[in-house]
Design a protein around this motif. Structure first.
Motif, mmCIF file in Angstrom:
data_model
loop_
_atom_site.group_PDB
_atom_site.id
_atom_site.type_symbol
_atom_site.label_atom_id
_atom_site.label_comp_id
_atom_site.label_asym_id
_atom_site.label_seq_id
_atom_site.Cartn_x
_atom_site.Cartn_y
_atom_site.Cartn_z
ATOM 1 N N ALA A 1 0.818 -1.213 0.000
ATOM 2 C CA ALA A 1 0.000 0.000 0.000
ATOM 3 C C ALA A 1 0.851 1.262 0.000
ATOM 4 O O ALA A 1 0.398 2.324 -0.438
ATOM 5 C CB ALA A 1 -0.921 0.001 1.215
ATOM 6 N N GLY A 2 2.096 1.147 0.478
ATOM 7 C CA GLY A 2 2.954 2.317 0.563
ATOM 8 C C GLY A 2 3.320 2.938 -0.770
ATOM 9 O O GLY A 2 3.736 4.101 -0.819
ATOM 10 N N VAL A 3 3.163 2.181 -1.857
ATOM 11 C CA VAL A 3 3.501 2.735 -3.173
ATOM 12 C C VAL A 3 2.286 3.338 -3.871
ATOM 13 O O VAL A 3 2.427 3.940 -4.938
ATOM 14 C CB VAL A 3 4.120 1.652 -4.087
ATOM 15 C CG1 VAL A 3 5.291 0.965 -3.393
ATOM 16 C CG2 VAL A 3 3.081 0.626 -4.519
ATOM 17 N N PHE A 4 1.093 3.174 -3.308
ATOM 18 C CA PHE A 4 -0.111 3.601 -4.010
ATOM 19 C C PHE A 4 -0.138 5.109 -4.245
ATOM 20 O O PHE A 4 -0.398 5.572 -5.356
ATOM 21 C CB PHE A 4 -1.358 3.173 -3.232
ATOM 22 C CG PHE A 4 -1.605 1.686 -3.188
ATOM 23 C CD1 PHE A 4 -0.955 0.826 -4.064
ATOM 24 C CD2 PHE A 4 -2.489 1.148 -2.268
ATOM 25 C CE1 PHE A 4 -1.172 -0.545 -4.024
ATOM 26 C CE2 PHE A 4 -2.723 -0.222 -2.217
ATOM 27 C CZ PHE A 4 -2.062 -1.061 -3.089
ATOM 28 N N ASP B 1 11.205 4.496 -6.918
ATOM 29 C CA ASP B 1 10.088 3.546 -6.896
ATOM 30 C C ASP B 1 10.564 2.105 -6.783
ATOM 31 O O ASP B 1 9.937 1.288 -6.111
ATOM 32 C CB ASP B 1 9.240 3.707 -8.165
ATOM 33 C CG ASP B 1 8.022 2.791 -8.163
ATOM 34 O OD1 ASP B 1 7.007 3.162 -7.555
ATOM 35 O OD2 ASP B 1 8.103 1.689 -8.750
ATOM 36 N N ALA B 2 11.674 1.767 -7.420
ATOM 37 C CA ALA B 2 12.163 0.395 -7.396
ATOM 38 C C ALA B 2 12.552 -0.057 -5.994
ATOM 39 O O ALA B 2 12.627 -1.260 -5.716
ATOM 40 C CB ALA B 2 13.364 0.241 -8.335
ATOM 41 N N LEU B 3 12.816 0.887 -5.093
ATOM 42 C CA LEU B 3 13.183 0.578 -3.715
ATOM 43 C C LEU B 3 12.067 0.892 -2.726
ATOM 44 O O LEU B 3 12.222 0.640 -1.528
ATOM 45 C CB LEU B 3 14.434 1.370 -3.315
ATOM 46 C CG LEU B 3 15.758 0.936 -3.924
ATOM 47 C CD1 LEU B 3 16.776 2.057 -3.820
ATOM 48 C CD2 LEU B 3 16.273 -0.309 -3.238
ATOM 49 N N LEU B 4 10.956 1.437 -3.215
ATOM 50 C CA LEU B 4 9.960 2.000 -2.312
ATOM 51 C C LEU B 4 9.287 0.941 -1.440
ATOM 52 O O LEU B 4 8.949 1.202 -0.278
ATOM 53 C CB LEU B 4 8.911 2.774 -3.109
ATOM 54 C CG LEU B 4 7.982 3.690 -2.311
ATOM 55 C CD1 LEU B 4 8.771 4.647 -1.432
ATOM 56 C CD2 LEU B 4 7.077 4.472 -3.257
ATOM 57 N N GLY B 5 9.090 -0.269 -1.967
ATOM 58 C CA GLY B 5 8.495 -1.321 -1.154
ATOM 59 C C GLY B 5 9.362 -1.663 0.044
ATOM 60 O O GLY B 5 8.880 -1.790 1.170
#
Length: 409
Positions: free
Chosen positions: A131-134, A343-347
């Motif tokens: 959900a943190g990337v939404f 974004d590639a590290l955001l999860g």
């Protein structure tokens, strides 16, 4: 100054129907979750009358967040974040349903309740990073902070309503109904996320297993601003979280009535809702780090004074101040993480943030319960608040990039 620039920025609700639907589902789920917070706290205290066991609820939530969270973040950075979130939501709903069953039957020991809490926390550790990337993927960059503020103001509103409603429902219907409402609320969360588009990671996917976890940790270790933001939150939560002491304070000052137990959490939420509702100006500032440090420092001072006061109602007022300061600090921390992380590290970085933001308070509750058991509730509150202020001062002095809003090399 225009009132519209002071009140919370609602542009994301107008520009993104997907975000609007997601926010509605998330709000319903949070309402149920906060009802469960009060219900678990009351049930464990009623069964044991022990501050240590009350703190153990926090441990049951914290350990899965730490153990599962970082590996979940690596998984989220390799797959479709939408699908992962939906699976995690189903798992949380099942855990809440099992809590409801034991609430109606009353045949489960305390350790069994803690096991179900831990299982729900494990699914939360998976769904949270997804959900943190939404928000950064659904909204333009200039609306990300506003979207995060809307998430926070609705969460704080549910924190205000949920514990009070949970206390009322505990008195009227019993613990089983409260758990059941939480289980049903996940249906709306599932519906809100079901309409999302596929959200695979942008850029190079995470490496599998431990390698992907270590890549995320290396980013955190090398980015002084993001690292400083997470350390500040750890200082505030692990050192100065007072919630495990609430049942003890409730019994001493309010006769142990479950309806008044919710007042303590609701006092936090009242301050948080007020601060976030007037966050429009804060979300437009270019120095969220300085705002976060000020908020964390005020939180520590308010918790210290709460430990010193002999008036229950003055204590509630201090908790309102603490809730406002915490809300400002959390909003600023989340803005830093969401806008400074690729974004590639955001999860993975969001997983680390969730570990700090969720496991930190649970560990702080354990600390508070243990210290109170050794000494007293007042000592646990005062020492924790003072240590928090000292730790925040150290982070501010040692990380000028965080204070000044500059980009680290």
């Amino acid at each position: 100054m225009s009132l519209a620039r002071v009140l919370v920025d609602v542009r994301p609700l107008r520009t993104s129907p997907v975000f609007r639907r997601l926010l509605i589902g998330r709000t319903a789920s949070i309402l149920g979750s906060f009802m469960t917070v009060v219900t678990v706290m009351f049930q464990v205290w009623d069964m044991t009358h022990s501050a240590v066991w009350s703190g153990a609820v926090g441990l049951a939530q914290a350990v899965p967040l730490v153990v599962v969270g970082l590996f979940a973040g690596s998984w989220v950075d390799r797959g479709d974040r939408r699908r992962i979130f939906l699976v995690a939501t189903i798992g949380q709903a099942v855990c809440s349903l099992l809590l409801a069953v034991q609430g109606f039957t009353g045949n489960v020991p305390v350790i069994g309740i803690l096991a179900l809490v831990a299982a729900g926390s494990s699914f939360s550790a998976v769904g949270g990073p997804a959900a943190g990337v939404f928000v950064p993927r659904l909204l333009p960059k200039d609306q990300v902070a506003a979207g995060l503020a809307l998430n926070q103001v609705t969460a704080q509103s549910m924190m205000l309503i949920g514990p009070a409603l949970g206390g009322l429902f505990l008195g009227w219907f019993g613990i089983g109904v409260c758990y059941l409402i939480d289980a049903l609320s996940f249906g709306l969360a599932f519906y809100g996320a079901f309409g999302l588009p596929a959200l695979p990671p942008e850029g190079e996917p995470s490496r599998p297993g431990l390698h992907g976890v270590l890549d995320g940790l290396r980013f955190l270790g090398g980015h002084r601003v993001v690292r400083g933001a997470l350390i500040t939150d750890l200082a505030a939560t692990v050192l100065a979280m007072p919630m495990s002491l609430f049942p003890l304070v409730n019994e001493e000052r309010f006769g142990g009535n479950p309806r008044t137990l919710g007042l303590f959490l609701s006092a936090f939420a009242l301050g948080g809702v007020t601060a976030t509702a007037f966050s429009g100006r804060l979300t437009r500032l270019a120095r969220p780090g300085a705002v976060m440090l000020c908020g964390a420092g005020i939180w520590g001072v308010a918790v210290t004074l709460f430990g010193l006061t002999t008036s229950a109602w003055a204590g509630l007022g201090l908790l309102v101040v603490a809730g406002a300061a915490d809300s400002v600090s959390v909003l600023s921390r989340t803005t830093i993480v969401q806008t400074r992380t690729p974004d590639a590290l955001l999860g993975r970085v969001t997983a680390a943030e969730l570990i700090v933001g969720q496991a930190g308070p649970h560990l702080g509750n354990v600390r508070g319960g243990v210290v109170a058991g050794w000494t007293s509730g007042a000592t646990a509150l005062v020492t924790g608040g003072l240590l928090c202020v000292l730790a925040v001062a150290y982070v501010a002095s040692s990380t000028p990039e965080l204070r000044n809003g500059t980009t680290p090399e």
